[in-house]
Design a protein around this motif. Structure first.
Motif, PDB file in Angstrom:
ATOM      1  N   LEU A   1       0.853  -1.184   0.000  1.00  0.00           N
ATOM      2  CA  LEU A   1       0.000   0.000   0.000  1.00  0.00           C
ATOM      3  C   LEU A   1       0.893   1.239   0.000  1.00  0.00           C
ATOM      4  CD1 LEU A   1      -2.793   1.338   0.183  1.00  0.00           C
ATOM      5  CD2 LEU A   1      -2.609   1.182   2.685  1.00  0.00           C
ATOM      6  N   TRP A   2       0.891   1.950  -1.135  1.00  0.00           N
ATOM      7  CA  TRP A   2       1.758   3.111  -1.291  1.00  0.00           C
ATOM      8  C   TRP A   2       1.053   4.398  -0.867  1.00  0.00           C
ATOM      9  CZ3 TRP A   2       6.829   2.860  -2.329  1.00  0.00           C
ATOM     10  CH2 TRP A   2       7.323   1.694  -2.914  1.00  0.00           C
ATOM     11  N   SER A   3       1.846   5.421  -0.584  1.00  0.00           N
ATOM     12  CA  SER A   3       1.324   6.762  -0.348  1.00  0.00           C
ATOM     13  C   SER A   3       0.826   7.346  -1.673  1.00  0.00           C
ATOM     14  CB  SER A   3       2.413   7.668   0.226  1.00  0.00           C
ATOM     15  OG  SER A   3       2.992   7.114   1.379  1.00  0.00           O
ATOM     16  N   PRO A   4      -0.070   8.342  -1.636  1.00  0.00           N
ATOM     17  CA  PRO A   4      -0.502   8.980  -2.887  1.00  0.00           C
ATOM     18  C   PRO A   4       0.660   9.540  -3.692  1.00  0.00           C
ATOM     19  CG  PRO A   4      -1.919   9.649  -1.070  1.00  0.00           C
ATOM     20  CD  PRO A   4      -0.795   8.876  -0.466  1.00  0.00           C
ATOM     21  N   ILE A   5       1.682  10.046  -3.001  1.00  0.00           N
ATOM     22  CA  ILE A   5       2.907  10.531  -3.648  1.00  0.00           C
ATOM     23  C   ILE A   5       4.036   9.612  -3.208  1.00  0.00           C
ATOM     24  CG2 ILE A   5       4.486  12.488  -3.928  1.00  0.00           C
ATOM     25  CD1 ILE A   5       2.169  14.307  -3.084  1.00  0.00           C
ATOM     26  N   PRO A   6       4.536   8.751  -4.091  1.00  0.00           N
ATOM     27  CA  PRO A   6       5.516   7.740  -3.675  1.00  0.00           C
ATOM     28  C   PRO A   6       6.934   8.277  -3.552  1.00  0.00           C
ATOM     29  CG  PRO A   6       5.028   7.478  -5.997  1.00  0.00           C
ATOM     30  CD  PRO A   6       4.148   8.596  -5.511  1.00  0.00           C
ATOM     31  N   TYR A   7       7.084   9.504  -3.087  1.00  0.00           N
ATOM     32  CA  TYR A   7       8.402  10.104  -2.905  1.00  0.00           C
ATOM     33  C   TYR A   7       8.409  10.872  -1.594  1.00  0.00           C
ATOM     34  CZ  TYR A   7       8.048   9.536  -7.996  1.00  0.00           C
ATOM     35  OH  TYR A   7       7.822   9.043  -9.255  1.00  0.00           O
TER      36      TYR A   7
ATOM     37  N   ALA B   1       6.305  16.815  -2.788  1.00  0.00           N
ATOM     38  CA  ALA B   1       6.668  16.226  -1.498  1.00  0.00           C
ATOM     39  C   ALA B   1       7.417  17.233  -0.636  1.00  0.00           C
ATOM     40  CB  ALA B   1       7.513  14.971  -1.713  1.00  0.00           C
ATOM     41  N   ARG B   2       8.308  18.014  -1.234  1.00  0.00           N
ATOM     42  CA  ARG B   2       9.071  18.998  -0.475  1.00  0.00           C
ATOM     43  C   ARG B   2       8.172  20.131   0.022  1.00  0.00           C
ATOM     44  NH1 ARG B   2      14.310  18.464  -0.223  1.00  0.00           N
ATOM     45  NH2 ARG B   2      14.713  20.679   0.152  1.00  0.00           N
ATOM     46  N   ILE B   3       7.137  20.469  -0.735  1.00  0.00           N
ATOM     47  CA  ILE B   3       6.200  21.501  -0.296  1.00  0.00           C
ATOM     48  C   ILE B   3       5.431  21.020   0.936  1.00  0.00           C
ATOM     49  CG2 ILE B   3       4.012  22.605  -0.902  1.00  0.00           C
ATOM     50  CD1 ILE B   3       6.350  24.077  -1.995  1.00  0.00           C
ATOM     51  N   ILE B   4       4.968  19.788   0.920  1.00  0.00           N
ATOM     52  CA  ILE B   4       4.203  19.257   2.052  1.00  0.00           C
ATOM     53  C   ILE B   4       5.048  19.236   3.316  1.00  0.00           C
ATOM     54  CG2 ILE B   4       3.016  17.218   2.953  1.00  0.00           C
ATOM     55  CD1 ILE B   4       2.226  16.549   0.073  1.00  0.00           C
TER      56      ILE B   4
ATOM     57  N   PRO C   1      13.624  19.875   4.195  1.00  0.00           N
ATOM     58  CA  PRO C   1      12.650  20.358   3.205  1.00  0.00           C
ATOM     59  C   PRO C   1      12.333  21.828   3.439  1.00  0.00           C
ATOM     60  CG  PRO C   1      11.536  19.094   4.892  1.00  0.00           C
ATOM     61  CD  PRO C   1      12.996  19.007   5.209  1.00  0.00           C
ATOM     62  N   SER C   2      13.153  22.693   2.925  1.00  0.00           N
ATOM     63  CA  SER C   2      13.052  24.116   3.221  1.00  0.00           C
ATOM     64  C   SER C   2      12.385  24.869   2.080  1.00  0.00           C
ATOM     65  CB  SER C   2      14.447  24.691   3.474  1.00  0.00           C
ATOM     66  OG  SER C   2      14.430  26.090   3.447  1.00  0.00           O
TER      67      SER C   2
END
Length: 368
Positions: free
Chosen positions: A121-127, A160-163, A317-318
């Motif tokens: 079961l993967w995340s919606p964004i796999p990164y 992913a970095r934005i989240i 993640p800046s």
């Protein structure tokens, strides 16, 4: 726990400010999503079923050997061989034809003793925020169906970095603003209430402390101790607590000779109770008025330090680091657009919310 009549009136005033109320709920929704960033964007599966056992790689370490592989290092779940080991239950033939076995287990429903019919079961964004995305072409790459906001100049997924960056900025701001405000309110209350030499000495100290070159101190300490999140939090609090002192001090100086304060002193009420139970609520309107500036200033400080390269570690993640990438990669406008939109939405919501809080605390403010 029931609210007091005064707080009920404040809550009603806040709800009547539709812009502040909608901003509050939108911010709560976005920040709530970011708190579960590991479930929204991660290069590790949320859940794995292997030989009937449910595993959660998001929270626990599993090596490739735990899935029937050869290496004791952390499993690379994006590797087709590791996926085949999970789906097939550790079948050794995965190393001969992993893609064929995955297709066989997933589509044809082969029912043999060797297949455990595992699943992933993967995340919606796999990164994750530091995952290097395997995409063709030169980085940064434009948005596509796999990378919704494209990649940055090191091929990391921008979405992913934005989240993760949004969560980091808000958590940093909440911690710094809370502790800096508490210190500033206490210092300003002591100055304004006692006055005299206490006020004079503390005021001279604050003037000297405010003149310390904050950026230089941060650069020097980071060079000695290394860059870290908690060190940056500590330094920002140490140099940011003076923001509220002047406002609180002025309110206490104005109220210290009012009748209700003099009556409380005559009745023997303690100084601490007079300061924080009777005088501070009357100073909250001016205090809350300054909070939007402190919050936006804290976010801008973090982004500026990251932009200049003196903030959080480069692997963090800046949002400020993304702004720097946008400046260095003008041929990739999606980086600039994403950074600008994130800052604009985040700062606007916070300002609107605290405008509503300020008006709710103001007894003279009414809404139609």
């Amino acid at each position: 726990m029931a609210l007091s009549p005064l707080n009920q009136r404040r809550w009603r005033n806040f709800k009547r400010n539709r812009r502040a109320l909608w901003s509050f709920w939108i911010f709560v929704f976005l920040f709530g999503l970011s708190l579960f960033a590991e479930f929204l964007a991660n290069d590790k599966p949320i859940m794995v079923s292997y030989r009937g056992e449910i595993r959660m790689p998001v929270f626990s370490f599993y090596s490739e050997r735990d899935y029937g592989g050869d290496f004791p290092t952390v499993a690379n779940y994006g590797d087709v061989e590791v996926q085949c080991l999970i789906i097939s239950g550790g079948l050794e033939d995965c190393f001969d034809d992993p893609e064929g076995l995955i297709v066989a287990a997933a589509t044809t429903g082969i029912d043999t003793a060797d297949f455990a019919k595992g699943w992933i079961l993967w995340s919606p964004i796999p990164y994750s925020f530091d995952t290097i995305v395997d995409v063709p072409g030169v980085a940064p790459s434009p948005p596509d169906e796999n990378n919704w906001l494209g990649t940055d100049d090191t091929k990391r997924d921008v979405m992913a970095r934005i989240i993760y960056g949004f969560r980091l900025s808000i958590v940093f701001t909440i911690i710094v603003t809370t502790f800096a405000s508490l210190i500033g309110i206490v210092a300003g209350a002591i100055q304004g209430y006692f006055g005299g030499w206490t006020d004079l000495v503390l005021q001279r100290f604050i003037e000297i402390w405010s003149g310390v070159p904050t950026l230089y101190v941060i650069i020097i300490l980071f060079a000695i101790l290394g860059r870290s999140f908690w060190l940056l939090v500590l330094l920002t609090i140490l140099f940011g607590w003076t923001s509220l002192v002047g406002v609180v001090r002025a309110e206490f100086l104005r109220a210290r000779n009012l009748e209700y304060v003099r009556a409380a002193k005559a009745l023997g009420v303690s100084d601490r109770k007079i300061m924080f139970r009777h005088m501070l609520p009357n100073a909250m309107v001016a205090t809350v008025t300054m909070l939007p500036f402190i919050i936006t200033g804290t976010i801008a400080t973090l982004a500026s330090l990251d932009y200049l390269g003196f903030g959080l570690p480069s692997s963090s993640p800046s949002l400020g680091e993304m702004t720097l990438q946008a400046k260095q990669n003008l041929q990739a406008p999606w980086l600039a657009f994403t950074a600008f939109t994130t800052f604009a939405v985040m700062l606007s919501l916070l300002v609107f919310i605290f405008e509503g809080v300020r008006d709710a605390f103001d007894p003279r403010k009414t809404f139609s």
